[in-house]
Design a protein around this motif. Structure first.
Motif, PDB file in Angstrom:
ATOM      1  N   PHE A   1     -33.768 -24.840  -8.807  1.00  0.00           N
ATOM      2  CA  PHE A   1     -33.767 -26.167  -8.191  1.00  0.00           C
ATOM      3  C   PHE A   1     -35.092 -26.876  -8.415  1.00  0.00           C
ATOM      4  O   PHE A   1     -35.141 -28.060  -8.701  1.00  0.00           O
ATOM      5  N   VAL A   2     -36.189 -26.112  -8.313  1.00  0.00           N
ATOM      6  CA  VAL A   2     -37.510 -26.738  -8.373  1.00  0.00           C
ATOM      7  C   VAL A   2     -37.748 -27.401  -9.728  1.00  0.00           C
ATOM      8  O   VAL A   2     -38.582 -28.291  -9.866  1.00  0.00           O
TER       9      VAL A   2
ATOM     10  N   ASN B   1     -34.444 -40.360 -14.185  1.00  0.00           N
ATOM     11  CA  ASN B   1     -33.170 -39.789 -13.778  1.00  0.00           C
ATOM     12  C   ASN B   1     -32.027 -40.360 -14.632  1.00  0.00           C
ATOM     13  O   ASN B   1     -32.157 -41.431 -15.217  1.00  0.00           O
TER      14      ASN B   1
ATOM     15  N   LEU C   1     -40.880 -30.358  -3.240  1.00  0.00           N
ATOM     16  CA  LEU C   1     -39.929 -29.439  -2.613  1.00  0.00           C
ATOM     17  C   LEU C   1     -40.423 -29.069  -1.216  1.00  0.00           C
ATOM     18  O   LEU C   1     -39.710 -29.199  -0.226  1.00  0.00           O
TER      19      LEU C   1
ATOM     20  N   ASN D   1     -34.017 -36.578 -16.738  1.00  0.00           N
ATOM     21  CA  ASN D   1     -33.878 -35.521 -15.738  1.00  0.00           C
ATOM     22  C   ASN D   1     -32.409 -35.421 -15.333  1.00  0.00           C
ATOM     23  O   ASN D   1     -31.903 -36.217 -14.550  1.00  0.00           O
TER      24      ASN D   1
ATOM     25  N   GLU E   1     -29.902 -32.375 -11.684  1.00  0.00           N
ATOM     26  CA  GLU E   1     -29.166 -32.509 -10.434  1.00  0.00           C
ATOM     27  C   GLU E   1     -28.968 -31.216  -9.622  1.00  0.00           C
ATOM     28  O   GLU E   1     -27.891 -30.632  -9.584  1.00  0.00           O
ATOM     29  N   GLY E   2     -30.024 -30.804  -8.952  1.00  0.00           N
ATOM     30  CA  GLY E   2     -29.937 -29.535  -8.237  1.00  0.00           C
ATOM     31  C   GLY E   2     -29.535 -29.697  -6.791  1.00  0.00           C
ATOM     32  O   GLY E   2     -29.153 -28.733  -6.130  1.00  0.00           O
TER      33      GLY E   2
ATOM     34  N   LYS F   1     -43.571 -47.432 -14.073  1.00  0.00           N
ATOM     35  CA  LYS F   1     -43.692 -46.102 -14.661  1.00  0.00           C
ATOM     36  C   LYS F   1     -43.785 -46.208 -16.182  1.00  0.00           C
ATOM     37  O   LYS F   1     -44.603 -45.550 -16.811  1.00  0.00           O
TER      38      LYS F   1
ATOM     39  N   GLY G   1     -36.414 -45.892  -9.374  1.00  0.00           N
ATOM     40  CA  GLY G   1     -35.894 -44.595  -9.807  1.00  0.00           C
ATOM     41  C   GLY G   1     -34.795 -44.092  -8.886  1.00  0.00           C
ATOM     42  O   GLY G   1     -34.909 -44.137  -7.678  1.00  0.00           O
ATOM     43  N   ARG G   2     -33.715 -43.624  -9.498  1.00  0.00           N
ATOM     44  CA  ARG G   2     -32.588 -43.144  -8.710  1.00  0.00           C
ATOM     45  C   ARG G   2     -32.659 -41.637  -8.471  1.00  0.00           C
ATOM     46  O   ARG G   2     -31.745 -41.047  -7.924  1.00  0.00           O
ATOM     47  N   GLY G   3     -33.744 -41.004  -8.924  1.00  0.00           N
ATOM     48  CA  GLY G   3     -33.847 -39.557  -8.812  1.00  0.00           C
ATOM     49  C   GLY G   3     -34.292 -39.089  -7.446  1.00  0.00           C
ATOM     50  O   GLY G   3     -34.276 -37.905  -7.148  1.00  0.00           O
TER      51      GLY G   3
END
Ligand SMILES: Cc1cc2nc3c(=O)[nH]c(=O)nc-3n(C[C@H](O)[C@H](O)[C@H](O)COP(=O)(O)O)c2cc1C
Ligand code: FES
Lengths: 584, 158
Positions: free
Chosen positions: A270-271, A310, A492, A182, A185-186, A165, A154-156
């Protein structure tokens, strides 16, 4: 075939006036009766920020790139180049441009800046939707096996193996399942996903079709942040065109598989990039995370098994299905396969998107593609990786190869790919404070360690940067960080202390300078700056004089500038502009 | 000031009997009124049987929603990492100084609202300021002066 004129039209291109340039090209082509010979194509961002980039591609001829094209240059280009065949030397993209692209390996970004993202035909011409066609003839288990074998992670941020997954979600028993992209991108300082969505939206749609088929979902959502209006617009267009072509909808490619997509716009939190919070947000609730397990793969959106990936992860899928898992896993390093897109920004010469194979070192990215620092006189200090969840690394770690494990060892994280380069004018205490104020503001407030613990840490950092630091503060910061890492509810909070921990680890002397000497070596923390001009360093260039908004700096011919403290509002414009750091 | 709720009524009709609608619904309402007026909250609550507390819960959670009328032009100043490193804070202070308002406020003449945002995804041209929908990169104090004047005169024209 018509010759092509490519004009870069991402958010940045448009802000630099690309639309006007395109209009002017149209007008000028008409003037010389060339409109039948040349086609103007509005492409997405290619990755390098060079105001308006224009490429001229004529059959059987070398491709010519012009950079920083302004409307007034267009008549010249059309007349001299297109009509008379003379290139315009002064405008041609130079050494930096070549250096920027030289070390890259463009897979995910291969179409960005090359095709018109609003025209599905161009994507199809580049073998678009071939992978989806192929995948729908395979068994879902075969696809999952292929993705597992490729080693795609995953690149997220977390780097969880994508194939696994998908398998979890495939195995979950339910009549309805969902696949979610997703695109929230925050991470401040990252813009890979935006460029992919703006430059090649179909690659994400195609990835989602394949993923949906593999896990058995018939409905998909793309959760895109509201700050990216252009990305939403292009995605919407892409989905509409895919529906028209029957790549989305009922019985795709004549198979029994049906699938459709909905875009959900985020509302600025962001969350909501966190999986469970994102699900809550799609359901129309406050985007607060929920404890896991149950994982979204068992109980996600509307309580049904859901798979979240992502943007960049999904954009990789078509290439893996197309060229095979072996090809993909031959690229990369250790347990990290394929390429990674990084968004380089900050004090480097070339800012933009670079896609490099995993295993490339940070040095190669910063000094290779990035072209080194903007101002040669002010040396490098740190590189920030992974945004508010990541950390700052000093030059001694520059030879760290980019892969998930090596970067985790340093205390930073790979994250989504934001890479901000800082020079000696950036204060590390200030950066730690900056990230904490971000996470404090973005904390959803559900769990106590994150809501209150981070706030206490921020207060301490503020004291240090105001010159009221105490020796025991460092220990407090470290202890509190550990507690938050151990107890916070979601990613977070778990990762928010990283910027503090890494700056303490690698830049302890800067904290000491703030605490013991009450001074800020980078002249950033306003309370610790005296606003005096150091005549030993000053070169009398006069830039501080020009930039001062209140006229507090007095400059007489051949003399050192004098700073009038009564007029000074401490905006630090002079400090930012001084090429030799002479204002202390 | 009285609010004409007939637009809101139409929007609500479109969202009836659908799930997960609260955020897009509020986004549509904000697109019409520029903010989420109190009257519409009552209306949504009544028409769609959603508790006002849930509606306010959502509007206060997401930074996009406003409960007060906004200025004619919205100025967003990026305070993301790249912009911070390149001096975004100075830009925010400068604009705030020039307009005489802090972030989150609106000027008395209703011309400008000032907001801080975290990264607009154009970090390559940091520091970034967005006025309404237009992005302005590589900002400095001179450019800010120019920008503000431009938008001030724009208003006078119209
Ligand atoms: C606070 C927080 C913010 C996140 N933000 C994003 C984000 O903006 N984009 C993203 O793709 N993943 C983000 N993630 C990671 C996602 O939760 C999730 O791991 C990812 O979307 C999974 O996709 P992948 O397996 O393809 O990486 C975030 C995680 C946390 C904890
Ligand atoms: S940090 Fe300002 S645009 Fe990204």
């Amino acid at each position: 075939m018509k010759a092509r004129i490519l004009i870069c039209m991402g958010t940045s291109g448009i802000s630099a006036g690309a639309e006007e340039v395109a209009k002017c090209f149209k007008k000028e082509l008409n003037k010389y009766n060339l409109q039948s010979k040349y086609e103007i194509i509005r492409v997405g961002d290619r990755g390098l920020f060079r105001d308006v980039l224009v490429d001229i591609i004529e059959p059987n001829e070398e491709r010519i790139t012009y950079e920083r094209v302004k409307v007034i240059d267009v008549p010249k280009i059309v007349k001299n180049h297109l009509k008379n065949g003379e290139y315009i030397k002064g405008l041609q993209a130079g050494k930096d441009y070549k250096q920027f692209f030289a070390r890259q390996m463009r897979i995910v970004l291969s179409n960005c800046g090359e095709i018109d993202p609003e025209n599905i035909e161009e994507y199809i011409e580049k073998d678009g939707y071939e992978a989806a066609k192929k995948a729908l003839k395979m068994k879902p288990e075969e696809i999952i096996e292929e993705i597992k074998k490729s080693g795609l992670r995953g690149r997220g941020g977390a780097g969880f193996p994508t194939g696994l997954k998908w398998e979890f979600c495939r195995k979950a028993k339910s009549d309805t399942k969902y696949i979610i992209c997703n695109a929230d991108e925050g991470d401040p300082g990252a813009f890979m996903d935006r460029s992919i969505l703006e430059g090649d939206p179909h690659s994400v749609v195609e990835g989602m079709i394949i993923g949906a088929y593999a896990i058995g979902a018939n409905e998909g959502y793309i959760y895109c942040r509201a700050e990216y209006p252009l990305a939403v617009k292009r995605l919407d267009k892409a989905i509409g065109q895919a529906r028209e072509k029957k790549f989305l909808g009922k019985n795709i490619f004549g198979s029994r598989f049906s699938f459709d997509l909905v875009i959900k716009e985020g509302a600025g939190a962001f969350v909501c990039g966190e999986e469970t919070a994102l699900i809550a947000s799609i359901e129309g609730k406050r985007g607060t995370p929920n404890p896991r397990p149950p994982y979204p793969a068992q109980k996600g959106l509307w309580g049904k098994p859901s798979n979240i990936n992502n943007v960049e992860t999904l954009a990789n899928i078509r290439h893996i299905i197309d060229k095979g898992a072996d090809w993909f896993s031959s690229i990369g390093y250790n347990k990290s396969k394929g390429t990674k897109v990084f968004a380089i920004a900050g004090k480097v010469k070339n800012t933009g998107l670079v896609e490099v194979p995993m295993g490339t070192t940070i040095r190669e990215i910063v000094y290779g593609s990035g072209g080194g620092m903007v101002n040669k006189k002010i040396p490098f200090k740190a590189v920030q990786l992974g945004g508010p969840s990541g950390g700052c690394l000093p030059e001694s770690l520059f030879d760290t190869p980019i892969d998930y494990e090596s970067i985790n060892e340093t205390g930073a994280i790979m994250g989504s790919g934001g890479m901000v380069i800082m020079d000696q004018r950036t204060c590390m205490v200030d950066i730690a404070r900056f990230f904490l104020s971000f996470t404090v503001a973005e904390s959803c407030g559900k769990c106590i360690p994150c809501r209150i613990g981070l706030k206490r840490m921020l207060e301490v950092l503020e004291q240090i940067s105001e010159g009221n630091g105490k020796e025991e503060h460092l220990k407090f910061l470290k202890d509190m960080s550990q507690t938050i890492i151990d107890t916070a509810l979601c990613g977070l909070g778990n990762t928010a202390p990283n910027p503090v921990l890494t700056t303490i680890r690698y830049f302890k002397d800067e904290y000491q300078a703030h605490i013991k000497d009450r001074s800020c070596p980078s002249h950033v923390c306003t309370n610790l700056v005296r606003f005096e001009i150091n005549e030993d360093k000053c070169i009398k260039c006069g830039q501080c004089f020009t930039v001062c908004p209140t006229g507090a700096i007095d400059l007489k011919k051949r003399e050192y500038p004098i700073l009038n403290k009564e007029k000074c509002i401490k905006c630090k414009a002079c400090i930012d502009v001084c090429p030799v750091m002479a204002i202390e | 000031m009285k609010i004409d709720v007939s637009h809101a009524k139409k929007i609500i009709q479109r969202y009836r009997k659908k799930k997960g609608i609260l955020i897009p619904l509020l986004q549509d309402i904000q697109a019409i009124y520029g903010y989420v007026p109190e009257e519409t909250v009552g209306l949504i609550s009544k028409e769609l049987s959603i508790y006002p507390v849930d509606i306010y819960g959502v509007t206060t959670f997401y930074t996009q929603f406003h409960l007060m009328p906004q200025g004619k032009h919205t100025i967003k100043v990026c305070q993301g990492t790249a912009c911070h490193v390149m001096g975004g804070k100075g830009i925010l202070n400068c604009i705030s100084d020039k307009l005489g308002i802090k972030d989150g406020e609106t000027t008395e003449d209703g011309r400008f609202s000032l907001e801080r945002v975290a990264c607009l995804g154009c970090c390559g041209m940091a520091p970034v300021v967005v006025v309404d929908e237009d992005f302005h990169g590589n900002c400095n104090f001179q450019k800010i002066d120019y920008l503000l004047n431009q938008y001030k005169s724009k208003k006078e024209e119209s």
